[in-house]
Design an enzyme around this catalytic site. Structure first.
Site, PDB file in Angstrom:
ATOM      1  N   GLU A  26      44.783  92.643  90.029  1.00  0.00           N
ATOM      2  CA  GLU A  26      44.902  93.839  89.209  1.00  0.00           C
ATOM      3  C   GLU A  26      46.306  93.883  88.643  1.00  0.00           C
ATOM      4  O   GLU A  26      47.276  93.515  89.315  1.00  0.00           O
ATOM      5  CB  GLU A  26      44.628  95.112  90.017  1.00  0.00           C
ATOM      6  CG  GLU A  26      44.786  96.377  89.178  1.00  0.00           C
ATOM      7  CD  GLU A  26      44.204  97.627  89.826  1.00  0.00           C
ATOM      8  OE1 GLU A  26      44.084  98.646  89.134  1.00  0.00           O
ATOM      9  OE2 GLU A  26      43.867  97.570  91.020  1.00  0.00           O
ATOM     10  N   CYS A  30      41.740 100.295  89.732  1.00  0.00           N
ATOM     11  CA  CYS A  30      41.794 101.607  89.093  1.00  0.00           C
ATOM     12  C   CYS A  30      42.007 101.522  87.590  1.00  0.00           C
ATOM     13  O   CYS A  30      41.547 102.382  86.851  1.00  0.00           O
ATOM     14  CB  CYS A  30      42.883 102.446  89.738  1.00  0.00           C
ATOM     15  SG  CYS A  30      42.473 103.025  91.403  1.00  0.00           S
ATOM     16  N   ASN A  56      34.319 101.223  89.611  1.00  0.00           N
ATOM     17  CA  ASN A  56      35.294 101.013  90.683  1.00  0.00           C
ATOM     18  C   ASN A  56      35.674 102.349  91.312  1.00  0.00           C
ATOM     19  O   ASN A  56      36.206 103.219  90.633  1.00  0.00           O
ATOM     20  CB  ASN A  56      36.549 100.340  90.118  1.00  0.00           C
ATOM     21  CG  ASN A  56      37.644 100.188  91.165  1.00  0.00           C
ATOM     22  OD1 ASN A  56      37.608  99.279  91.973  1.00  0.00           O
ATOM     23  ND2 ASN A  56      38.613 101.096  91.152  1.00  0.00           N
ATOM     24  N   GLU A  57      35.363 102.531  92.574  1.00  0.00           N
ATOM     25  CA  GLU A  57      35.829 103.668  93.375  1.00  0.00           C
ATOM     26  C   GLU A  57      35.539 105.022  92.741  1.00  0.00           C
ATOM     27  O   GLU A  57      36.375 105.930  92.759  1.00  0.00           O
ATOM     28  CB  GLU A  57      37.324 103.532  93.659  1.00  0.00           C
ATOM     29  CG  GLU A  57      37.669 102.349  94.524  1.00  0.00           C
ATOM     30  CD  GLU A  57      39.126 102.345  94.971  1.00  0.00           C
ATOM     31  OE1 GLU A  57      39.826 103.345  94.734  1.00  0.00           O
ATOM     32  OE2 GLU A  57      39.552 101.339  95.573  1.00  0.00           O
TER      33      GLU A  57
END
Length: 845
Positions: A71, A265, A397-398
């Site tokens: 990331e 994120c 994602n999340e």
């Protein structure tokens, strides 16, 4: 790259592991720690056994089991893996990305007039800004960290796009200097001609080395010179593909089975807001792959979720290419248009959602389509006619809004599977290892038959030691697990040991856990948004953390399938539950009578029928206690926990009985026992939570041992009995056993873990042992009758002190190899605080 000293990183998010360091005195007495590379005879020993059944073939382990997660966090891309040495090369930095940014961040003037403009003379629509110089003028760039790293005799390629309004042209001088102006390489002389954008190039060969280099660009003469995309790249990059060699080589050395990219994120946050209506340009938006391909100068820039600008010089093509270069499976993640990472927002724009779904279908074509397809042609034009072989793709994602996410995910999945049925579409389970969001998303994924679910968690080292068996109970017929992000919360060796112990459980459950990647992968020491991290770097050096060494050891010794094995646990000498007794209530008036405590042999230890006063009881100063009609009454319905205690705090193996009556109020009884002042007592809470349920909890961890919907009637007298024997407790209501439990809350997490796999190619059994404690582990290993192995086995060992941290300057946690004598039954002592891999070779191979 050159090394230099480094101040030790602070232990942010540090969580102490229960492995106390031994003093020199204790070491001298035989309980000390064996230094790396030396025998462990000086350490105290704990005895273990490991039984291996070489013929019992367990779960197959995919070659993609372990991978890496990249990331763009901690300056992992620009200023990191992407080898570009110039910061803000296209003058696109903006306060929208970071409040401290300007278009000239990273640059300093050396004279003349400088102006960053956004006008009709721009290089292209996506590269909106450029530098306008009123000549003569110059600028200087120091790159990232302390400056540009320059190494003697190495080549550096300069390029810039330029145009001039001077018919005779404009002389451009380019130099590499140190901060004092000393020349590090012969300068370049370039003549800029014409008022149309043209790319100019040149090459430096460095005469001197410096970690604080500067790139100087100066225009001579008069008039106006425009510059954009001012670049300096080292000639030597990883396989010639534009990535910083030392970082790429450290990643390649892991031999990862997959690369998950580009986040994290930054993938799904801001995917549908930040639109600038005045310019028609989205400054803040999710990571959209089409922004990141094609000629570098035509790629967009945008704000990064982690607080800085990202140039997309490292884009989707480069990610695919890097995965191919290191022999790993590419695993991209696309936004689901539901924000996660602490934000709760989902798109309400169906057209935007459909565009992202189509973008994802186009991405698969870009990766796998033939060279004559629309997006396959773009891949071929970038230099890769053959498909990249994409097989897995994550969506989202999340997310914190499970139902909103899954509605969008379902649409993505349906569209992908309709056109590309061989692609595995990966769901996710939110941002934590447990909780309502986790449970709901797993239910949705399971009910929909999703093939694989991405789990993420960052926890204490104790959590990782305690949860070695996390996946033992997972449904073997349900979705498989992709553990896309995990790490214990520091970079000490104690953290790496806990992670290693946990990884033995991942391998044991390789039929459920199909992919796993530690996260994050990279961190620039001067730009830290998150820690811990696997690989650290600055502008001229890089070093692997203790966790890197553990990950490398596991990734380089995976094996093809699990072999059945069992190990004894660490002996535990539990002390009995001890303590006095208590009485209390919660917003309730209660009456207690006929209190009695007896020893296990029937001896009476304490009795009070309240026929006199209550002088044997000590209160905490709250409540309205008094003897009324031969009972001990607490009359105040407004007070919470008016605790009174009696007896001996050293009592053990006792029975505590009492008659209890609720007089009025909203709840029932609180019956504390094992009250000793050395920690939380145990609480029997009958009729708690507004008289909706009852529970027993307590001990040092406040763990709930039993809970049900028992309620308490007003005016009724209950016979309550607590029997304590050792660390086992039985609880009775009116002679009926209500609950029984054995308390092990004082037991340390199991520090001795192992797993065995087989390497089919070499015929070796790989015995992997983690000893995360201060004692050496003297272990009898039994391979069973009829098993013959060569007498010399290769051992790879990581060992150190729990607080050891690898830095640029020193790396105390480093693998060493040695030979160990083995047989079908042998004893080996595993050092304290160590990870050991033994490769046992079949004598018949």
């Amino acid at each position: 790259m050159r090394s230099r000293s480094l101040t030790l990183l602070p232990a942010v998010l540090a969580v102490a592991l229960a492995v106390p360091a031994l003093s020199p005195a204790s070491a001298a007495g035989g309980g000390g720690y064996a230094l790396p590379g030396f025998a462990a005879q000086a350490a105290a020993r704990t005895d273990y056994t490991i039984g291996i059944d070489p013929q019992a073939k367990g779960a197959p382990i995919d070659h993609t089991m372990y991978g890496v997660f990249f990331e763009d966090i901690n300056r992992a891309a620009d200023g990191g893996l992407y080898a570009e040495l110039v910061q803000n090369r296209s003058f696109e930095y903006d306060p929208a990305d970071n409040a401290g940014y300007t278009p000239l961040t990273g640059w300093a003037p050396t004279g003349g007039t400088l102006d960053v403009v956004d006008d009709d003379a721009r290089l292209n629509e996506r590269n909106r800004r450029h530098l306008k110089l009123g000549l003569p003028a110059g600028i200087i760039n120091a790159g990232y960290n302390s400056g540009i790293n320059v190494e003697r005799d190495e080549k550096y390629d300069f390029s810039a796009w330029a145009r001039t309004d001077q018919a005779a042209g404009t002389p451009l001088t380019v130099g590499l200097t140190d901060p004092a102006g000393k020349e590090l390489a012969p300068g370049l002389k370039i003549q800029v001609r014409g008022d149309g954008w043209t790319k100019y190039t040149g090459t430096f060969r460095a005469r001197e080395s410096s970690t604080t280099g500067r790139l100087l660009v100066s225009g001579g003469g008069a008039g106006t010179l425009r510059l954009d995309m001012v670049s300096l790249m080292p000639r030597d990059t990883y396989k010639g593909h534009g990535l910083r060699e030392d970082l790429a080589e450290k990643i390649a050395a892991l031999k990862p089975g997959f690369v998950r990219f580009p986040g994290g994120c930054l993938v799904n946050t801001g995917s549908h807001y930040g639109y600038d209506a005045s310019t028609g340009y989205e400054r803040k938006r999710s990571y959209q792959w089409k922004d990141t391909i094609g000629p570098i100068e035509e790629r967009a820039t945008s704000a990064n979720f982690w607080g800085y600008n990202q140039s997309y010089g490292l884009g989707y093509y480069e990610y695919f290419q890097f995965a191919e270069d290191i022999g790993a499976m590419p695993l991209p993640v696309v936004p689901a248009l539901v924000t996660g990472c602490g934000q709760n927002r989902a798109t309400d724009d169906p057209a935007l959602l459909q565009r992202h779904i189509q973008d994802t279908l186009d991405l698969i074509e870009f990766a796998n389509g033939p060279a004559d397809s629309t997006w396959g042609r773009k891949r071929a034009e970038m230099g890769h006619p053959a498909p990249f072989g994409l097989t897995h793709l994550g969506v989202g994602n999340e997310e914190n809004l499970p139902d909103a996410f899954f509605a969008n995910f379902t649409r993505f999945r349906a569209a992908i599977e309709a056109r590309y049925p061989d692609i595995t579409v990966v769901g996710n389970s939110g941002p934590d290892d447990t909780g309502d969001t986790f449970d709901r998303l797993w239910q949705l994924n399971r009910d929909a038959g999703v093939e694989m679910v991405d789990e993420h968690y960052y926890n204490s080292p104790s959590w990782f030691l305690e949860n070695n068996d996390r996946y033992d109970s997972y449904d073997r017929n349900g979705p498989k697990v992709f553990l896309g992000e995990y790490a214990s919360q520091d970079n000490r060796f104690a953290n790496a040991l806990a992670e290693a112990a946990f990884m033995t459980g991942l391998e044991r459950n390789a039929d459920v856990v199909k992919l796993a990647s530690y996260a994050p992968l990279l961190s620039n020491e001067d730009y830290v948004q998150w820690r811990p991290d696997m690989i650290w770097f600055d502008n001229d050096a890089s070093w692997g953390s203790a966790s890197y060494e553990v990950q490398k050891l596991f990734m380089n010794n995976v094996g093809d399938h699990v072999v059945k094995s069992t190990a004894s646990g660490t002996p535990w000498n539990p002390q009995p539950i001890t303590g006095a007794i208590g009485l209390s209530s919660w917003a309730t008036s209660v009456a207690y009578d006929d209190v009695k405590v007896t020893a296990a042999d029937g001896r009476e230890l304490f009795a009070d029928d309240f026929s006199g006063d209550a002088s044997r009881w000590t209160g905490n100063g709250t409540g309205d206690w008094g003897v009324v009609d031969g009972a001990y009454v607490q009359a105040d319905t407004g007070v919470t926990n008016p605790l009174v205690t009696a007896g001996d705090p050293t009592w053990s193996d006792f029975t505590f009985s009492v008659k209890a009556t609720k007089r009025s109020g909203g709840e029932g009884f609180l019956i504390p026992f094992a009250v000793n002042g050395g920690g939380n007592p145990f609480w029997w809470n009958l009729g708690g939570w507004n008289n909706t349920r009852s529970a027993v909890d307590g001990g040092n961890s406040s763990r709930v041992f039993h809970s049900d919907d028992t309620t308490i009637e007003t005016g009724r007298t209950y016979d309550l009995r607590v029997e304590v024997r050792g660390r086992t407790v039985k609880l009775f209501i009116d002679g009926r056993k209500w609950a029984e439990f054995a308390d092990d809350t004082n037991r340390a997490p199991e520090p001795f873990r192992q797993v065995v796999t087989r390497d089919q190619k070499t015929g070796e059994l790989i015995l992997k042992v983690v000893n995360a404690q201060a004692n050496a582990a003297r272990t009898k290993v039994d391979l069973g009758a009829g098993t013959w192995v060569l007498p010399a086995a290769e051992a790879t060992v990581l060992e150190g002190l729990p607080d050891d941290v690898n830095t640029e300057f020193t790396q105390p946690v480093k693998a060493r190899k040695t030979q160990v004598r083995v047989s079908s039954g042998f004893t080996h002592t595993f050092p304290p605080h160590s990870v050991t891999f033994l490769r046992l070779k079949d004598k018949r191979r």
